[in-house]
Design a protein around this motif. Structure first.
Motif, PDB file in Angstrom:
ATOM      1  N   HIS A   1       0.847  -1.420   0.003  1.00 57.26           N
ATOM      2  CA  HIS A   1      -0.062  -0.134   0.114  1.00 57.26           C
ATOM      3  C   HIS A   1       0.937   1.305  -0.019  1.00 57.26           C
ATOM      4  CE1 HIS A   1      -4.463  -1.243   0.500  1.00 57.26           C
ATOM      5  NE2 HIS A   1      -3.654  -2.451   0.791  1.00 57.26           N
TER       6      HIS A   1
ATOM      7  N   ALA B   1       2.204   1.733  -3.447  1.00 55.84           N
ATOM      8  CA  ALA B   1       1.163   1.862  -4.259  1.00 55.84           C
ATOM      9  C   ALA B   1       0.855   3.292  -4.176  1.00 55.84           C
ATOM     10  CB  ALA B   1       0.129   1.043  -4.452  1.00 55.84           C
ATOM     11  N   GLY B   2       1.005   4.062  -2.926  1.00 51.43           N
ATOM     12  CA  GLY B   2       0.626   5.402  -2.566  1.00 51.43           C
ATOM     13  C   GLY B   2       1.194   6.663  -3.248  1.00 51.43           C
TER      14      GLY B   2
ATOM     15  N   ASP C   1      -4.436   2.849  -7.253  1.00 45.80           N
ATOM     16  CA  ASP C   1      -4.503   2.278  -6.033  1.00 45.80           C
ATOM     17  C   ASP C   1      -3.914   0.708  -5.856  1.00 45.80           C
ATOM     18  OD1 ASP C   1      -6.716   0.345  -6.347  1.00 45.80           O
ATOM     19  OD2 ASP C   1      -8.008   1.782  -6.000  1.00 45.80           O
ATOM     20  N   PRO C   2      -3.585   0.008  -4.723  1.00 37.27           N
ATOM     21  CA  PRO C   2      -3.138  -1.288  -4.474  1.00 37.27           C
ATOM     22  C   PRO C   2      -4.018  -2.107  -5.512  1.00 37.27           C
ATOM     23  CG  PRO C   2      -3.030  -0.277  -2.430  1.00 37.27           C
ATOM     24  CD  PRO C   2      -3.771   0.707  -3.370  1.00 37.27           C
TER      25      PRO C   2
ATOM     26  N   GLU D   1      -5.802  -1.793  -7.857  1.00 35.18           N
ATOM     27  CA  GLU D   1      -5.616  -1.551  -9.495  1.00 35.18           C
ATOM     28  C   GLU D   1      -4.140  -2.189  -9.914  1.00 35.18           C
ATOM     29  OE1 GLU D   1      -8.236   2.412 -10.263  1.00 35.18           O
ATOM     30  OE2 GLU D   1      -6.206   2.508  -9.441  1.00 35.18           O
ATOM     31  N   TRP D   2      -3.100  -1.967  -9.044  1.00 39.82           N
ATOM     32  CA  TRP D   2      -2.022  -2.695  -9.394  1.00 39.82           C
ATOM     33  C   TRP D   2      -1.840  -4.016  -9.344  1.00 39.82           C
ATOM     34  CZ3 TRP D   2       2.190  -0.939 -11.725  1.00 39.82           C
ATOM     35  CH2 TRP D   2       2.471   0.502 -11.638  1.00 39.82           C
TER      36      TRP D   2
END
Length: 152
Positions: A62, A65-66, A71-72, A74-75
């Motif tokens: 998280h 990804a921030g 967002d996590p 989506e990754w």
């Protein structure tokens, strides 16, 4: 365990075996494990995933990804399907054509539709787009890898 869980599990195993069919045994095993892992990422609630892999890893992901526009979750869609696209294109010579592309589209859409069988997940069109973008990125990377290997 509900009947929806059993159906989802059967679908995951069926797709995993189908993906591995006709590939080298070691790559087939990698495809099965990868398909099951991707399914776990897409279908299990975050708290269960956190219990399996450790909440510390979830929090680090998280944090990474921030600093990005995604967002996590989506990754996860993007990276999971990039991995599947890469493995399919490298491991299944019979799918290095329109059939491989069609399979990735079907998997990307099917994964989202299958989320209707889960309690804590719901299908989203934006996730389908990320699945497809990841699959395309994986195939393009596989094409590059194959070209480099041939060149060497």
């Amino acid at each position: 365990m509900t009947s929806a869980d059993l159906l989802l599990g059967a679908m995951v195993l069926g797709v995993a075996i189908f993906l591995a069919r006709g590939s080298h045994p070691l790559l087939g095993l990698l495809l099965v494990v990868s398909a099951v892992a991707v399914s776990a990422l897409l279908f299990l609630p975050t708290r269960e995933l956190g219990a399996w892999i450790g909440m510390g890893r979830v929090h680090r992901f998280h944090a990474l990804a921030g600093s990005t526009p995604l967002d996590p979750a989506e990754w996860i869609h993007l990276l999971a399907f990039a991995w599947l696209g890469l493995l399919l294109w490298l491991g299944r010579a019979d799918l290095r054509n329109w059939k491989g592309w069609a399979l990735l589209v079907a998997l990307g859409i099917g994964a989202e539709l299958a989320q209707t069988l889960t309690q804590d997940r719901e299908p989203r069109l934006a996730d389908v787009v990320l699945n497809l973008a990841g699959g395309v990125a994986g195939v393009l990377l596989a094409m590059l890898v194959r070209r480099i290997v041939r060149w060497l």
